[in-house]
Design a protein around this motif. Structure first.
Motif, mmCIF file in Angstrom:
data_model
loop_
_atom_site.group_PDB
_atom_site.id
_atom_site.type_symbol
_atom_site.label_atom_id
_atom_site.label_comp_id
_atom_site.label_asym_id
_atom_site.label_seq_id
_atom_site.Cartn_x
_atom_site.Cartn_y
_atom_site.Cartn_z
ATOM 1 N N PHE A 135 -11.894 11.828 8.873
ATOM 2 C CA PHE A 135 -13.150 12.004 8.145
ATOM 3 C C PHE A 135 -12.923 11.744 6.653
ATOM 4 N N ALA A 136 -11.784 12.291 6.138
ATOM 5 C CA ALA A 136 -11.478 12.117 4.710
ATOM 6 C C ALA A 136 -11.255 10.639 4.386
ATOM 7 N N LEU A 137 -10.586 9.935 5.296
ATOM 8 C CA LEU A 137 -10.357 8.504 5.060
ATOM 9 C C LEU A 137 -11.691 7.744 5.102
ATOM 10 N N GLY A 138 -12.527 8.083 6.083
ATOM 11 C CA GLY A 138 -13.834 7.437 6.189
ATOM 12 C C GLY A 138 -14.676 7.657 4.944
ATOM 13 N N ARG A 156 7.195 10.690 0.597
ATOM 14 C CA ARG A 156 7.565 12.109 0.466
ATOM 15 C C ARG A 156 6.354 12.983 0.835
ATOM 16 N N LYS A 157 6.099 14.066 0.074
ATOM 17 C CA LYS A 157 4.993 14.933 0.510
ATOM 18 C C LYS A 157 3.862 14.911 -0.507
ATOM 19 N N LEU A 158 3.688 13.732 -1.170
ATOM 20 C CA LEU A 158 2.726 13.690 -2.278
ATOM 21 C C LEU A 158 1.275 13.892 -1.823
ATOM 22 N N HIS A 159 0.887 13.147 -0.798
ATOM 23 C CA HIS A 159 -0.491 13.321 -0.300
ATOM 24 C C HIS A 159 -0.609 12.732 1.088
ATOM 25 N N ARG A 160 -1.338 13.410 1.952
ATOM 26 C CA ARG A 160 -1.655 12.830 3.256
ATOM 27 C C ARG A 160 -3.151 12.982 3.469
ATOM 28 N N PHE A 161 -3.756 12.001 4.147
ATOM 29 C CA PHE A 161 -5.167 12.164 4.463
ATOM 30 C C PHE A 161 -5.281 13.275 5.496
ATOM 31 N N GLY A 189 1.121 16.489 13.555
ATOM 32 C CA GLY A 189 1.810 16.388 12.268
ATOM 33 C C GLY A 189 2.974 15.409 12.262
ATOM 34 N N THR A 190 3.301 14.849 13.452
ATOM 35 C CA THR A 190 4.436 13.910 13.494
ATOM 36 C C THR A 190 4.050 12.573 12.865
ATOM 37 N N LEU A 191 2.847 12.119 13.169
ATOM 38 C CA LEU A 191 2.358 10.881 12.552
ATOM 39 C C LEU A 191 1.247 11.230 11.574
ATOM 40 N N SER A 192 1.301 10.613 10.387
ATOM 41 C CA SER A 192 0.199 10.826 9.438
ATOM 42 C C SER A 192 0.078 9.621 8.525
ATOM 43 N N PHE A 193 -1.074 9.514 7.907
ATOM 44 C CA PHE A 193 -1.355 8.433 6.961
ATOM 45 C C PHE A 193 -1.119 9.024 5.587
ATOM 46 N N LYS A 194 0.021 8.669 4.987
ATOM 47 C CA LYS A 194 0.377 9.421 3.782
ATOM 48 C C LYS A 194 1.159 8.610 2.761
ATOM 49 N N SER A 197 0.834 -1.209 0.000
ATOM 50 C CA SER A 197 0.000 0.000 0.000
ATOM 51 C C SER A 197 0.873 1.267 0.000
ATOM 52 N N PRO A 198 0.642 2.204 -0.914
ATOM 53 C CA PRO A 198 1.450 3.421 -0.932
ATOM 54 C C PRO A 198 1.129 4.363 0.227
ATOM 55 N N TRP A 199 -0.113 4.337 0.709
ATOM 56 C CA TRP A 199 -0.451 5.131 1.910
ATOM 57 C C TRP A 199 -0.070 4.299 3.124
ATOM 58 N N LYS A 200 0.723 4.877 3.989
ATOM 59 C CA LYS A 200 1.166 4.170 5.192
ATOM 60 C C LYS A 200 1.260 5.173 6.341
ATOM 61 N N ILE A 201 1.202 4.656 7.569
ATOM 62 C CA ILE A 201 1.487 5.508 8.725
ATOM 63 C C ILE A 201 2.959 5.909 8.624
#
Ligand code: SF4
Ligand code: SF4
Length: 323
Positions: free
Chosen positions: A286-289, A277-282, A269-274, A217-221
């Motif tokens: 709510f956005a993930l849901g 690099r800085k391509l995209h983060r949820f 901002g330290t942990l994110s599902f993204k 999966s490209p989106w990861k914690i």
């Protein structure tokens, strides 16, 4: 309760309610067929096929081998493929946001926490071998279906009366549950009360399969080590005991994308599902849901429009087979 958890719980409850409604409608459908009373007429809800993962795996074998999409339980294959699709992009979010068994498992853990003031964890020497059980079960099913059956045999199995009313058999199993069945369920409930998400962590072959797909999966914690204060709260909060505070990207197949670690992190901002690099983060849970609900809705709509949702079994066949 923080916002993130609230959002996920709402999505879990929404999916669980849909499943409950499907279950009630299916019960009414079987009741109508067995009573032969036209006043009780109810359509069969195709969503019940979500509970036929083995049939879905056999369908996949036939589809990949012969190019024929199963018409007996097409919704089973659609749901199965949608869960895999989600795992390929959004980790095992299916497990922590959608699956009603995952919701039940999590609910029992929370209840256990209230009852015993804690959830127990197995010592490492027991945890590792127990965790492999779900992979052993998965291997058994995959080897049996993909190496023990030819595509033609898989297709023939789908046409058997046994497979046609596998959903009805499942219902009757629970309606006329034996002492052995009750004992197994009672043991699972007690273990789920004591040990956090016992079923998902140790026994579910479906979760094991999704976990393997989720590795890519490209989106990861993702942890920003420059702002991390090494407080270890993320590790403590992770229901799957992952060492989030040591990883830069959480690739483990056990990560269910539940965002519990993101929720507790004290440094915004330290942990994110993204993406890397800085391509995209949820931007928010709510956005993930919303994304997960949209994927589900689009998948089911495409299946309905293209005629891959409703079974081809005629009502008359049910009237013959079910009694
Ligand atoms: S707490 Fe974080 S690392 Fe642990 S399963 Fe949930 S999303 Fe994955
Ligand atoms: S909770 Fe946040 S700050 Fe604390 S160790 Fe984990 S990532 Fe670092």
């Amino acid at each position: 309760m923080k916002m993130r958890k609230k959002v996920r719980i709402k999505v879990q409850i929404a999916f669980a309610l849909v499943v409950l409604l499907i279950g009630i409608k299916f019960f009414m459908f079987v009741n109508y067929i067995t009573s032969a009373d036209s006043a009780l007429a109810v359509n069969r809800p195709p969503g019940v096929e979500a509970f036929l993962p083995i049939s879905a795996l056999v369908s996949l074998r036939a589809w990949l081998g012969l190019g024929i999409f199963d018409t007996i339980h097409p919704a089973a294959l659609v749901i199965f493929l949608t869960a895999i699709f989600i795992s390929l992009f959004l980790k095992r979010a299916f497990c922590s946001w959608i699956c009603p068994i995952g919701t039940l498992s999590e609910g029992l853990s929370l209840l256990g926490q209230k009852m015993f003031k804690t959830n127990y964890t197995l010592p490492k020497w027991l945890d590792y071998p127990f965790r492999s059980v779900k992979y052993i079960l998965l291997t058994f099913f995959v080897v049996f279906i993909f190496f023990g059956m030819s595509p033609m045999e898989a297709y023939s199995f789908l046409q058997t009366p046994y497979n046609m009313i596998a959903d009805v058999k499942m219902l009757t199993f629970f309606q006329n549950i034996t002492a052995v069945g009750m004992t197994v369920i009672a043991v699972l409930v007690v273990l789920s009360l004591l040990i956090k998400q016992f079923w998902c962590r140790y026994l579910c072959p479906y979760g094991a399969l999704l976990g393997l797909f989720s590795v890519i999966s490209p989106w990861k914690i993702t942890r920003d080590s420059s702002s991390c204060i090494s407080c270890g709260q993320c590790r403590k909060a992770c229901p799957n005991q992952l060492k989030v505070d040591e990883a830069l990207r959480v690739s483990s197949p056990e990560c269910t994308g539940c965002l519990s670690c993101v929720e507790v992190c004290p440094v915004k901002g330290t942990l994110s599902f993204k993406l890397p690099r800085k391509l995209h983060r949820f931007p928010s849970p709510f956005a993930l849901g919303v994304t997960l609900i949209a994927v589900w809705f689009i998948s089911v709509s495409i299946a309905k429009i293209t005629g891959h949702w409703e079974t081809s079994i005629p009502l008359e066949m049910y009237k013959t087979l079910i009694p």
